[in-house]
Design a protein around this motif. Structure first.
Motif, PDB file in Angstrom:
ATOM      1  N   ALA A 231       0.844  -1.194   0.000  1.00  0.00           N
ATOM      2  CA  ALA A 231       0.000   0.000   0.000  1.00  0.00           C
ATOM      3  C   ALA A 231       0.874   1.237   0.000  1.00  0.00           C
ATOM      4  O   ALA A 231       1.965   1.248   0.576  1.00  0.00           O
ATOM      5  CB  ALA A 231      -0.898  -0.001   1.242  1.00  0.00           C
ATOM      6  N   GLU A 232       0.400   2.263  -0.677  1.00  0.00           N
ATOM      7  CA  GLU A 232       1.068   3.571  -0.634  1.00  0.00           C
ATOM      8  C   GLU A 232       0.273   4.433   0.328  1.00  0.00           C
ATOM      9  O   GLU A 232      -0.904   4.692   0.095  1.00  0.00           O
ATOM     10  CB  GLU A 232       1.053   4.228  -2.008  1.00  0.00           C
ATOM     11  CG  GLU A 232       2.012   3.617  -2.995  1.00  0.00           C
ATOM     12  CD  GLU A 232       2.154   4.486  -4.245  1.00  0.00           C
ATOM     13  OE1 GLU A 232       2.982   4.137  -5.089  1.00  0.00           O
ATOM     14  OE2 GLU A 232       1.429   5.498  -4.379  1.00  0.00           O
ATOM     15  N   VAL A 233       0.924   4.849   1.398  1.00  0.00           N
ATOM     16  CA  VAL A 233       0.218   5.591   2.439  1.00  0.00           C
ATOM     17  C   VAL A 233       0.862   6.972   2.578  1.00  0.00           C
ATOM     18  O   VAL A 233       2.087   7.072   2.715  1.00  0.00           O
ATOM     19  CB  VAL A 233       0.337   4.841   3.786  1.00  0.00           C
ATOM     20  CG1 VAL A 233      -0.400   5.571   4.887  1.00  0.00           C
ATOM     21  CG2 VAL A 233      -0.187   3.414   3.648  1.00  0.00           C
ATOM     22  N   SER A 234       0.054   8.026   2.556  1.00  0.00           N
ATOM     23  CA  SER A 234       0.694   9.335   2.676  1.00  0.00           C
ATOM     24  C   SER A 234       0.842   9.729   4.144  1.00  0.00           C
ATOM     25  O   SER A 234       0.009   9.403   4.994  1.00  0.00           O
ATOM     26  CB  SER A 234      -0.034  10.394   1.859  1.00  0.00           C
ATOM     27  OG  SER A 234      -1.342  10.486   2.257  1.00  0.00           O
TER      28      SER A 234
ATOM     29  N   ASN B 217       8.564  14.006  -2.915  1.00  0.00           N
ATOM     30  CA  ASN B 217       8.482  14.690  -4.208  1.00  0.00           C
ATOM     31  C   ASN B 217       8.766  13.681  -5.324  1.00  0.00           C
ATOM     32  O   ASN B 217       8.104  12.671  -5.406  1.00  0.00           O
ATOM     33  CB  ASN B 217       9.415  15.900  -4.251  1.00  0.00           C
ATOM     34  CG  ASN B 217       9.100  16.839  -3.091  1.00  0.00           C
ATOM     35  OD1 ASN B 217       7.926  17.067  -2.799  1.00  0.00           O
ATOM     36  ND2 ASN B 217      10.117  17.340  -2.427  1.00  0.00           N
ATOM     37  N   GLU B 218       9.811  13.940  -6.103  1.00  0.00           N
ATOM     38  CA  GLU B 218      10.082  13.015  -7.217  1.00  0.00           C
ATOM     39  C   GLU B 218      11.062  11.901  -6.814  1.00  0.00           C
ATOM     40  O   GLU B 218      11.329  11.010  -7.602  1.00  0.00           O
ATOM     41  CB  GLU B 218      10.695  13.780  -8.413  1.00  0.00           C
ATOM     42  CG  GLU B 218       9.789  14.840  -9.017  1.00  0.00           C
ATOM     43  CD  GLU B 218       8.445  14.262  -9.449  1.00  0.00           C
ATOM     44  OE1 GLU B 218       8.444  13.298 -10.234  1.00  0.00           O
ATOM     45  OE2 GLU B 218       7.403  14.767  -8.970  1.00  0.00           O
ATOM     46  N   ASN B 219      11.606  11.998  -5.603  1.00  0.00           N
ATOM     47  CA  ASN B 219      12.657  11.049  -5.223  1.00  0.00           C
ATOM     48  C   ASN B 219      12.112   9.817  -4.516  1.00  0.00           C
ATOM     49  O   ASN B 219      11.221   9.915  -3.697  1.00  0.00           O
ATOM     50  CB  ASN B 219      13.674  11.733  -4.303  1.00  0.00           C
ATOM     51  CG  ASN B 219      14.242  12.956  -4.965  1.00  0.00           C
ATOM     52  OD1 ASN B 219      14.552  12.919  -6.161  1.00  0.00           O
ATOM     53  ND2 ASN B 219      14.332  14.052  -4.224  1.00  0.00           N
ATOM     54  N   ILE B 220      12.750   8.687  -4.843  1.00  0.00           N
ATOM     55  CA  ILE B 220      12.374   7.434  -4.181  1.00  0.00           C
ATOM     56  C   ILE B 220      13.559   6.983  -3.342  1.00  0.00           C
ATOM     57  O   ILE B 220      14.681   6.922  -3.831  1.00  0.00           O
ATOM     58  CB  ILE B 220      12.060   6.329  -5.209  1.00  0.00           C
ATOM     59  CG1 ILE B 220      10.844   6.715  -6.046  1.00  0.00           C
ATOM     60  CG2 ILE B 220      11.887   4.992  -4.512  1.00  0.00           C
ATOM     61  CD1 ILE B 220       9.656   5.832  -5.871  1.00  0.00           C
TER      62      ILE B 220
ATOM     63  N   SER C 264       8.233  13.569   6.665  1.00  0.00           N
ATOM     64  CA  SER C 264       7.672  14.912   6.475  1.00  0.00           C
ATOM     65  C   SER C 264       6.261  14.761   5.930  1.00  0.00           C
ATOM     66  O   SER C 264       5.947  13.765   5.264  1.00  0.00           O
ATOM     67  CB  SER C 264       8.459  15.695   5.431  1.00  0.00           C
ATOM     68  OG  SER C 264       9.786  15.791   5.791  1.00  0.00           O
ATOM     69  N   LEU C 265       5.461  15.783   6.183  1.00  0.00           N
ATOM     70  CA  LEU C 265       4.092  15.775   5.689  1.00  0.00           C
ATOM     71  C   LEU C 265       4.105  15.565   4.166  1.00  0.00           C
ATOM     72  O   LEU C 265       4.935  16.156   3.475  1.00  0.00           O
ATOM     73  CB  LEU C 265       3.432  17.118   6.039  1.00  0.00           C
ATOM     74  CG  LEU C 265       1.913  17.175   5.916  1.00  0.00           C
ATOM     75  CD1 LEU C 265       1.237  16.186   6.851  1.00  0.00           C
ATOM     76  CD2 LEU C 265       1.419  18.594   6.192  1.00  0.00           C
TER      77      LEU C 265
END
Ligand code: ADP
Length: 217
Positions: free
Chosen positions: A150-153, A182-185, A196-197
């Motif tokens: 799952a991708e969880v924010s 952001n764009e980094n994994i 971070s939020l």
């Protein structure tokens, strides 16, 4: 050498597969009994042919034997889907992916040796259901009966904490495999990594455990 694919059945699913494979620069043989559908894909696929995939002689004449991976995306006509799969198996195609309409269809496909069986509508339904129910789950993918990714924010509740402080393994039996900022994994983030939020956590665990974590943040 280019990898060769064939897509049989150019409905919504097969058509979209055909386009996506072609967009990736792969060679695709597109087959459908319906001439109009074939015409639609004439400029997209490498070859687009009007043919009945249950006709052994026709399939052989198309050189299907040389195709590495065949996707059977015949929708409503379960009988044609099963017969086609059987034929491909007999011809000796190594990889056969078939779209199943229902559980009965899937059982038969397993018996005749389809390598991969997919249920696009059912699986998409499950994914979207998780996204609409929960505001923090961005995506959801069942990878086996036991595990889900799952991708969880990251919410206000946990931003500023480190991964260690979340105590995920002990409390929820889940793991963070990667983190998006952001764009980094960041793959395998360290326990000292601070959240971070709006970071996105890519997590693996049992569905129930992921839900418990998600409800707690
Ligand atoms: P979807 O739900 O993905 O839109 P459809 O049922 O609309 O699927 O489309 C399946 C496609 O498969 C149709 O275009 C149909 O003409 C094609 N099809 C059905 N039977 C055969 C067959 N025996 N050989 C080749 N194509 C077939």
């Amino acid at each position: 050498m280019k990898r060769q694919f064939a897509v049989i059945g150019l409905g919504r699913f097969g058509g979209s597969m055909c386009k996506a494979l072609s967009d990736q620069g792969l060679e695709v043989l597109a087959i459908d009994v319906d001439e109009e559908r074939v015409n639609e894909y004439a400029s997209i696929a490498t070859h687009a042919v009007v043919a009945d995939s249950t006709d052994e002689a026709v399939m052989k004449s198309l050189g299907i034997r040389n195709v590495e991976h065949v996707i059977v995306a015949i929708g409503e006509n379960i009988q044609a889907s099963i017969l086609t799969t059987l034929l491909l198996k007999e011809i000796g195609i190594e990889k056969i992916t078939v779209k199943a309409q229902n559980d009965y269809h899937e059982k038969v496909l397993v018996k005749i040796g389809a390598n991969r069986i997919i249920h696009p509508e059912r699986d998409m339904g499950v994914r979207i259901a998780h996204q609409v129910v929960s505001k923090n789950i961005l995506d959801y993918l069942e990878i086996s009966n036991e595990y889900t990714v799952a991708e969880v924010s990251v919410t206000d509740e946990i931003s500023g904490k480190t991964i260690r402080e979340l105590n995920l393994r002990a409390t929820y039996g889940c793991n963070i495999v990667a983190m998006k900022r952001n764009e980094n994994i960041l793959v395998s983030p360290s326990a000292d990594q601070q959240l971070s939020l709006h970071d996105v956590l890519i997590m693996i665990g049992a569905e129930r455990d992921l839900a418990r974590f998600e409800n707690s943040i």
